[in-house]
Design an enzyme around this catalytic site. Structure first.
Site, short mmCIF file in Angstrom:
data_model
loop_
_atom_site.label_atom_id
_atom_site.label_comp_id
_atom_site.label_asym_id
_atom_site.label_seq_id
_atom_site.Cartn_x
_atom_site.Cartn_y
_atom_site.Cartn_z
N ASN A 101 0.83 -1.20 0.00
CA ASN A 101 0.00 0.00 0.00
C ASN A 101 0.86 1.26 0.00
O ASN A 101 1.97 1.26 0.51
CB ASN A 101 -0.93 0.00 1.22
N HIS A 118 5.85 -0.56 -2.73
CA HIS A 118 5.33 0.15 -3.90
C HIS A 118 5.37 1.66 -3.75
O HIS A 118 4.68 2.37 -4.47
CB HIS A 118 3.90 -0.33 -4.22
N THR A 185 -4.36 -9.17 0.71
CA THR A 185 -3.77 -9.05 -0.63
C THR A 185 -4.22 -10.22 -1.50
O THR A 185 -4.32 -11.35 -1.00
CB THR A 185 -2.22 -8.97 -0.60
N ASN A 210 -7.87 -12.85 4.97
CA ASN A 210 -8.43 -12.22 3.78
C ASN A 210 -9.95 -12.39 3.81
O ASN A 210 -10.46 -13.28 4.47
CB ASN A 210 -7.85 -12.89 2.52
#
Ligand code: OAD
Ligand code: ZN
Length: 240
Positions: A101, A118, A185, A210
């Protein structure tokens, strides 16, 4: 949700670990994910908005799209899942949060040792010489004072390599962790998605959290499928 005894024991005995997080951990804060029915990539073309060729052909469009996302993200706050990770970090001697993120919410929740694979949407860098430029308020991309190149958001675009130092640190954690959490993810984007697999190969105990099963679910040691903002606080509670 019942937390497995082995997961609790593994957490209590762990000396070193990490969490790999994705867009799902920020979903309860109101930030859209990328894939899935309400995902960002549903009606937007990532090649136009998150790539070198997109920026070269229309820098204003790319810059403005990032400005809109910055404005949106600025209003959002960390949720119980982010705060739970801060708690988990306190329980384990050496614990990193490796995130895909760019929203800065782990840091805002007080988590240390955040490895941003990222980049960070609030930072900028020159697209030509790489010089860091911090936060910038401008409606259009401005020129770098060092080389005259255009300044862009300091995030990783499709086709670009990940920042080397961050990636090296992430590999180290992947190879040397007793406990690993894979949180929110889809595990579809490389190389981030390889980290938990490397951990399994090195004897790490991998727990997936998740909303639904993913492509790595069949490989992990334990999995909890529900809202991160509920599951992670339950996990913390069952260990404390
Ligand atoms: P995705 O959008 O691919 O996946 C989000 C995941 O979060 C899905 O597996 C959902 O099931 C899960 N999820 C959503 N809401 C949740 C909730 N409340 N509780 C638990 N799980 C939930 O996002 P990422 O895996 O982060 O890259 O995507 C990886 C990369 O692809 C991003 O970093 C971005 C994107 O293209 C770049 O921009 C370089
Ligand atoms: Zn420059």
């Amino acid at each position: 949700m019942d937390i497995k005894k082995e997961t609790i024991e593994r957490m209590k005995n762990a000396k070193r670990g990490f969490a790999l997080t994705g867009a799902g951990i920020s979903a309860p804060s109101g930030i859209p994910t990328f894939r899935g029915k309400d995902g960002l990539w549903k009606d937007k073309d990532p090649r136009k908005l998150a790539s070198q060729s997109g920026f070269r052909s229309d820098p204003d469009n790319v810059w403005q799209w990032y400005n809109e996302r910055r404005e949106m993200i600025k209003e959002k706050e960390p949720n119980r899942a982010h705060y739970s990770l801060t708690e988990i970090q306190k329980m384990i001697d050496n614990f990193a949060v490796i995130t895909q993120n760019v929203d800065n919410l782990h840091q805002e929740a007080g988590t240390d040792n955040v490895i941003e694979l990222h980049g960070n949407i609030f930072k900028n860098k020159c697209n030509n010489c790489g010089k860091s430029h911090g936060e910038l308020k401008s409606d259009n991309p401005v020129e770098c004072d060092k080389c005259g190149g255009l300044i862009r958001p300091d995030v990783v675009w499709f086709g670009e390599p990940l920042p080397e130092d961050e990636l090296n640190k992430a590999w180290e954690y992947a190879k040397n962790s007793d406990i690993v959490f894979v949180i929110g993810t889809s595990a579809m984007v490389q190389p981030a998605a390889s980290l938990p697999i490397i951990s399994i190969e090195h004897g790490g105990y991998v727990v997936e959290i998740n909303a639904e099963r993913t492509v790595i679910s069949e490989y992990v040691n334990d999995g909890y499928y529900g809202d991160v903002a509920e599951v992670l606080p339950e996990l913390v509670e069952s260990v404390s």
